[in-house]
Design a protein around this motif. Structure first.
Motif, PDB file in Angstrom:
ATOM      1  N   LEU A  69       0.807  -1.214   0.000  1.00  0.00           N
ATOM      2  CA  LEU A  69       0.000   0.000   0.000  1.00  0.00           C
ATOM      3  C   LEU A  69       0.845   1.271   0.000  1.00  0.00           C
ATOM      4  CD1 LEU A  69      -3.092  -0.969   2.148  1.00  0.00           C
ATOM      5  CD2 LEU A  69      -2.871  -0.822  -0.345  1.00  0.00           C
ATOM      6  N   LEU A  70       2.120   1.163   0.363  1.00  0.00           N
ATOM      7  CA  LEU A  70       3.007   2.311   0.175  1.00  0.00           C
ATOM      8  C   LEU A  70       3.158   2.582  -1.312  1.00  0.00           C
ATOM      9  CD1 LEU A  70       5.033   4.499   0.997  1.00  0.00           C
ATOM     10  CD2 LEU A  70       6.782   2.695   1.120  1.00  0.00           C
ATOM     11  N   SER A  71       3.415   1.536  -2.081  1.00  0.00           N
ATOM     12  CA  SER A  71       3.521   1.694  -3.532  1.00  0.00           C
ATOM     13  C   SER A  71       2.219   2.228  -4.104  1.00  0.00           C
ATOM     14  CB  SER A  71       3.876   0.360  -4.186  1.00  0.00           C
ATOM     15  OG  SER A  71       5.108  -0.113  -3.701  1.00  0.00           O
ATOM     16  N   ALA A  72       1.094   1.719  -3.620  1.00  0.00           N
ATOM     17  CA  ALA A  72      -0.204   2.200  -4.103  1.00  0.00           C
ATOM     18  C   ALA A  72      -0.415   3.670  -3.752  1.00  0.00           C
ATOM     19  CB  ALA A  72      -1.325   1.355  -3.514  1.00  0.00           C
ATOM     20  N   SER A  73       0.126   4.095  -2.621  1.00  0.00           N
ATOM     21  CA  SER A  73      -0.040   5.495  -2.231  1.00  0.00           C
ATOM     22  C   SER A  73       0.694   6.440  -3.183  1.00  0.00           C
ATOM     23  CB  SER A  73       0.423   5.720  -0.787  1.00  0.00           C
ATOM     24  OG  SER A  73       1.829   5.714  -0.675  1.00  0.00           O
ATOM     25  N   PHE A  74       1.707   5.943  -3.876  1.00  0.00           N
ATOM     26  CA  PHE A  74       2.365   6.773  -4.884  1.00  0.00           C
ATOM     27  C   PHE A  74       1.368   7.114  -5.993  1.00  0.00           C
ATOM     28  CE2 PHE A  74       6.553   4.330  -3.867  1.00  0.00           C
ATOM     29  CZ  PHE A  74       6.667   4.982  -2.651  1.00  0.00           C
ATOM     30  N   GLY A  75       0.478   6.173  -6.312  1.00  0.00           N
ATOM     31  CA  GLY A  75      -0.582   6.444  -7.284  1.00  0.00           C
ATOM     32  C   GLY A  75      -1.558   7.480  -6.762  1.00  0.00           C
ATOM     33  N   SER A  76      -1.866   7.385  -5.475  1.00  0.00           N
ATOM     34  CA  SER A  76      -2.742   8.371  -4.856  1.00  0.00           C
ATOM     35  C   SER A  76      -2.148   9.769  -4.962  1.00  0.00           C
ATOM     36  CB  SER A  76      -2.977   8.006  -3.387  1.00  0.00           C
ATOM     37  OG  SER A  76      -3.750   8.979  -2.737  1.00  0.00           O
ATOM     38  N   ALA A  77      -0.824   9.866  -4.881  1.00  0.00           N
ATOM     39  CA  ALA A  77      -0.166  11.171  -5.010  1.00  0.00           C
ATOM     40  C   ALA A  77      -0.392  11.764  -6.390  1.00  0.00           C
ATOM     41  CB  ALA A  77       1.334  11.034  -4.725  1.00  0.00           C
ATOM     42  N   VAL A  78      -0.358  10.932  -7.418  1.00  0.00           N
ATOM     43  CA  VAL A  78      -0.601  11.422  -8.781  1.00  0.00           C
ATOM     44  C   VAL A  78      -2.049  11.884  -8.904  1.00  0.00           C
ATOM     45  CG1 VAL A  78      -0.626  10.851 -11.237  1.00  0.00           C
ATOM     46  CG2 VAL A  78       1.188   9.939  -9.766  1.00  0.00           C
ATOM     47  N   VAL A  79      -2.978  11.055  -8.428  1.00  0.00           N
ATOM     48  CA  VAL A  79      -4.406  11.383  -8.522  1.00  0.00           C
ATOM     49  C   VAL A  79      -4.719  12.673  -7.769  1.00  0.00           C
ATOM     50  CG1 VAL A  79      -6.725  10.616  -7.857  1.00  0.00           C
ATOM     51  CG2 VAL A  79      -5.121   8.999  -8.910  1.00  0.00           C
ATOM     52  N   GLY A  80      -4.144  12.850  -6.601  1.00  0.00           N
ATOM     53  CA  GLY A  80      -4.463  14.010  -5.776  1.00  0.00           C
ATOM     54  C   GLY A  80      -3.752  15.290  -6.149  1.00  0.00           C
ATOM     55  N   THR A  81      -2.634  15.173  -6.892  1.00  0.00           N
ATOM     56  CA  THR A  81      -1.862  16.388  -7.168  1.00  0.00           C
ATOM     57  C   THR A  81      -1.661  16.701  -8.644  1.00  0.00           C
ATOM     58  OG1 THR A  81       0.289  15.258  -7.092  1.00  0.00           O
ATOM     59  CG2 THR A  81      -0.571  16.123  -5.004  1.00  0.00           C
ATOM     60  N   ILE A  82      -1.855  15.697  -9.529  1.00  0.00           N
ATOM     61  CA  ILE A  82      -1.613  15.955 -10.955  1.00  0.00           C
ATOM     62  C   ILE A  82      -2.856  15.667 -11.793  1.00  0.00           C
ATOM     63  CG2 ILE A  82      -0.172  15.453 -12.972  1.00  0.00           C
ATOM     64  CD1 ILE A  82       2.014  14.489 -11.008  1.00  0.00           C
ATOM     65  N   LEU A  83      -3.318  14.418 -11.783  1.00  0.00           N
ATOM     66  CA  LEU A  83      -4.432  14.022 -12.651  1.00  0.00           C
ATOM     67  C   LEU A  83      -5.408  13.123 -11.908  1.00  0.00           C
ATOM     68  CD1 LEU A  83      -5.514  14.127 -15.620  1.00  0.00           C
ATOM     69  CD2 LEU A  83      -4.305  11.972 -15.985  1.00  0.00           C
ATOM     70  N   PRO A  84      -6.597  13.604 -11.618  1.00  0.00           N
ATOM     71  CA  PRO A  84      -7.176  14.898 -11.933  1.00  0.00           C
ATOM     72  C   PRO A  84      -6.612  16.046 -11.094  1.00  0.00           C
ATOM     73  CG  PRO A  84      -8.904  13.275 -11.561  1.00  0.00           C
ATOM     74  CD  PRO A  84      -7.605  12.656 -11.170  1.00  0.00           C
TER      75      PRO A  84
END
Length: 153
Positions: free
Chosen positions: A68-83
């Motif tokens: 889930l640490l690795s998955a949280s990197f995806g959350s960073a993209v979703v929350g700060t870049i796209l959308p």
């Protein structure tokens, strides 16, 4: 066709600005500090993540990062870049294919695969790679703002 985008000048894309094929990526290193801090934040002190002696006796033959640490990197993209700013996670599916080890460089790729205008939601393909090896993938459903709030200035 995939169109790599950067963070919107306002901090986030609104529904009308999103279309299938838009994508964003982020490179993150799974450092010792990130793993330790994630263990503290999540209260997940599994020794496969934190104790080399223990982890060396597992099927992974050494310590690995929390999935889930690795998955949280995806959350960073979703929350700060796209959308980006203003988007809210509704759901996420995940499949982990390979472990992430200390100091691995993880590339996250988030791609818009569907825009649902009525519900103001988008479906996003979420993929993670170490080198060319896919380490995880899944689909997120995210609610996005329909319009920007007027500036408070």
């Amino acid at each position: 066709m995939v169109e790599l985008v950067q963070q919107h000048p306002s901090g986030g894309y609104i529904l009308d600005e999103l279309h299938v094929g838009m994508a964003a990526e982020k490179i993150v290193v799974a450092t010792e500090d990130r793993i330790r801090l994630f263990a503290e934040a999540s209260d997940d002190f599994n020794p496969v993540h934190l104790d080399e002696a223990f982890a060396s006796k597992t099927a992974y033959r050494g310590r690995i990062a929390h999935g889930l640490l690795s998955a949280s990197f995806g959350s960073a993209v979703v929350g700060t870049i796209l959308p980006g700013a203003g988007s809210i996670y509704i759901s996420q599916t995940l499949a982990f294919h390979q472990p992430v080890r200390i100091d691995d460089v993880v590339r996250i790729l988030i791609t818009v695969i569907e825009v649902e205008a009525e519900s103001a939601r988008v479906k996003l393909s979420c993929e993670g790679f170490v080198g060319e090896t896919m380490i995880m993938d899944g689909v997120a459903v995210v609610r996005v703002p329909r319009r920007r709030k007027p500036s408070q200035r």
